[in-house]
Design a protein around this motif. Structure first.
Motif, PDB file in Angstrom:
ATOM      1  N   ASP A   3     -11.995 -45.235  11.625  1.00 40.63           N
ATOM      2  CA  ASP A   3     -11.455 -44.172  12.472  1.00 40.63           C
ATOM      3  C   ASP A   3     -11.897 -44.621  13.941  1.00 40.63           C
ATOM      4  OD1 ASP A   3     -10.693 -41.824  13.511  1.00 40.63           O
ATOM      5  OD2 ASP A   3     -12.210 -40.522  12.860  1.00 40.63           O
ATOM      6  N   LEU A   7      -6.719 -44.058  19.107  1.00 40.06           N
ATOM      7  CA  LEU A   7      -5.791 -44.491  18.092  1.00 40.06           C
ATOM      8  C   LEU A   7      -4.593 -45.200  18.631  1.00 40.06           C
ATOM      9  CD1 LEU A   7      -5.175 -41.216  16.113  1.00 40.06           C
ATOM     10  CD2 LEU A   7      -6.146 -43.537  15.444  1.00 40.06           C
ATOM     11  N   SER A 164      -8.689 -40.170  18.900  1.00 37.43           N
ATOM     12  CA  SER A 164      -8.427 -39.915  17.693  1.00 37.43           C
ATOM     13  C   SER A 164      -8.689 -38.330  17.475  1.00 37.43           C
ATOM     14  CB  SER A 164      -9.472 -40.678  16.471  1.00 37.43           C
ATOM     15  OG  SER A 164     -10.479 -40.275  16.902  1.00 37.43           O
ATOM     16  N   PRO A 165      -7.835 -37.778  16.355  1.00 36.39           N
ATOM     17  CA  PRO A 165      -8.427 -36.486  16.164  1.00 36.39           C
ATOM     18  C   PRO A 165      -9.871 -36.052  15.723  1.00 36.39           C
ATOM     19  CG  PRO A 165      -6.257 -36.969  15.018  1.00 36.39           C
ATOM     20  CD  PRO A 165      -6.904 -38.499  15.529  1.00 36.39           C
ATOM     21  N   ARG A 166     -10.540 -37.300  15.193  1.00 38.07           N
ATOM     22  CA  ARG A 166     -12.085 -37.032  14.939  1.00 38.07           C
ATOM     23  C   ARG A 166     -12.729 -36.781  16.309  1.00 38.07           C
ATOM     24  NH1 ARG A 166     -16.251 -40.233  15.162  1.00 38.07           N
ATOM     25  NH2 ARG A 166     -14.835 -42.288  15.485  1.00 38.07           N
ATOM     26  N   ARG A 167     -12.296 -37.765  17.082  1.00 37.26           N
ATOM     27  CA  ARG A 167     -13.042 -37.736  18.610  1.00 37.26           C
ATOM     28  C   ARG A 167     -12.687 -36.548  19.297  1.00 37.26           C
ATOM     29  NH1 ARG A 167     -14.992 -42.509  20.645  1.00 37.26           N
ATOM     30  NH2 ARG A 167     -15.517 -40.872  22.520  1.00 37.26           N
ATOM     31  N   ARG A 197       2.703 -38.374  18.152  1.00 32.95           N
ATOM     32  CA  ARG A 197       0.964 -38.173  18.303  1.00 32.95           C
ATOM     33  C   ARG A 197       0.793 -36.934  18.119  1.00 32.95           C
ATOM     34  NH1 ARG A 197      -2.890 -41.923  19.672  1.00 32.95           N
ATOM     35  NH2 ARG A 197      -1.332 -43.223  20.655  1.00 32.95           N
ATOM     36  N   LEU A 202      -3.941 -33.680  15.137  1.00 36.59           N
ATOM     37  CA  LEU A 202      -4.393 -33.785  16.650  1.00 36.59           C
ATOM     38  C   LEU A 202      -4.404 -32.048  17.076  1.00 36.59           C
ATOM     39  CD1 LEU A 202      -3.510 -35.619  19.539  1.00 36.59           C
ATOM     40  CD2 LEU A 202      -3.145 -33.264  19.858  1.00 36.59           C
TER      41      LEU A 202
END
Length: 361
Positions: A3, A7, A164-167, A197, A202
């Protein structure tokens, strides 16, 4: 699967080298050597979404003008500045710009999906720039937590929606945990230049009880096609309000018809026009800057051309870090008797009386 913090651009990869621009038909082969010199100085990236909009038969194509490098960028003028809006002079810790009392800029990343040829941070973004390390990001959020006057955090960069969506989710949660932060605002080109994106992951990463806003940067109505409309719809349907930012650019949108089309398209997509920026004194961007007189004339003409919903505030970021100032035209004057003269959208003046205590006639 790993991850990564940043991205890769959705879909096909962006064009990043002058030879790729030539191969794609975005630049003639006889300009390759000159474009290589520009690329050695400033980053290049054009997403497929924007490359597909370029009309290669039009030498003045407004999309190409924004993203395809030009050797004129190597012409640096004495008045141009590496840090034209004074970010560095207001940066108490890395990644934070605290220029106004109640809000800060947070710059977690240097990366952008595209590199606009007029960018005011062109000396700071790109492959040579630095993203915040986890420790540096923690220190930046700590600064915000230690300053209770900070009501709004504006996340910019680079483009924060490259994370990234996680971050993104981690960042939103960390800011949401600061009690005095009420508004989290993202500034991004992504919904326009890489709309794929803006997916469910997101959008979900932006979810919080705090007010999250997204400022969408677009400069020409052709940038806001069906895919971009769908990306904006995914944000608005999640309850995220959108505002629009544009830069007044010579050869791109410096006429009433083009600006009107852009602003109407924004409003039709539920993007409220917010700022129309006068071009900053970034190195190598003279070819994009209008005069302030020209900008004021355009904004005056917009008053009669488009709805009040479509009216942005025309602003100048004062060089040296002194903040934004509205520089639009003045519709008020005084006559010799002290009465107000109000100019309507047709350019005609009308007398308006002052209060009796102010009347000098």
């Amino acid at each position: 699967m790993s991850d990564p913090a940043i991205l890769p651009t959705g879909g096909n990869r962006p064009l990043r080298r002058p030879d790729e621009l030539v191969e794609a038909g975005l630049a003639p082969a006889d300009r390759l050597a000159a474009l290589e010199r520009v690329a050695a100085r400033y980053a290049i990236a054009i997403t497929p979404a924007m490359a597909d909009l370029v009309d290669p038969t039009d030498p003045d194509d407004p999309i190409a003008r924004q993203f395809v490098p030009d050797e004129a960028e190597l012409d640096h003028r004495p008045e141009e500045l590496a840090d034209p809006i004074g970010d560095h002079s207001h940066s108490p810790v890395k990644g934070i710009v605290h220029r106004y009392p109640d809000r800060v800029l947070l710059k977690p990343s240097h990366a952008c999906p595209v590199y606009c040829r007029f960018c005011f941070r062109r000396e700071m973004v790109g492959p040579g720039g630095e993203a915040l390390t986890p420790a540096e990001l923690a220190a930046a959020i700590g600064y915000i937590a230690d300053h209770p006057e900070v009501w709004e955090v504006v996340i910019t960069g680079g483009d924060p929606l490259m994370l990234s969506p996680r971050r993104l989710g981690e960042l939103v949660r960390a800011l949401s945990a600061v009690p005095h932060v009420a508004v989290i605002r993202f500034h991004s080109r992504v919904p326009v230049v890489d709309p794929g994106r803006i997916d469910a992951a997101l959008v979900a990463a932006l979810a919080t009880d705090k007010a999250v806003w997204v400022a969408v940067h677009a400069n020409h109505a052709r940038e806001l096609g069906d895919e971009q409309a769908a990306a904006c719809r995914r944000l608005t349907q999640a309850g995220i309000p959108l505002i629009g930012q544009s830069v007044l650019l010579k050869g791109v949108n410096d006429d009433v018809a083009t600006l009107s089309a852009l602003l109407r398209r924004m409003v039709a997509l539920r993007i409220k026009p917010y700022y129309l920026h006068h071009g900053d004194l970034a190195p190598g961007t003279q070819q994009f800057r209008t005069s302030i007189d020209e900008g004021q004339a355009l904004v005056r003409a917009l008053r009669g051309a488009v709805s009040g919903l479509c009216q942005p505030t025309y602003v100048l970021d004062i060089p040296g870090g002194h903040g934004k100032a509205p520089i639009g035209p003045d519709f008020l004057a005084r006559d010799t008797a002290g009465h107000w003269l109000v100019t309507d959208f047709r350019g005609q003046s009308h007398r308006y009386p002052p209060p009796a205590t102010e009347d000098k006639g």
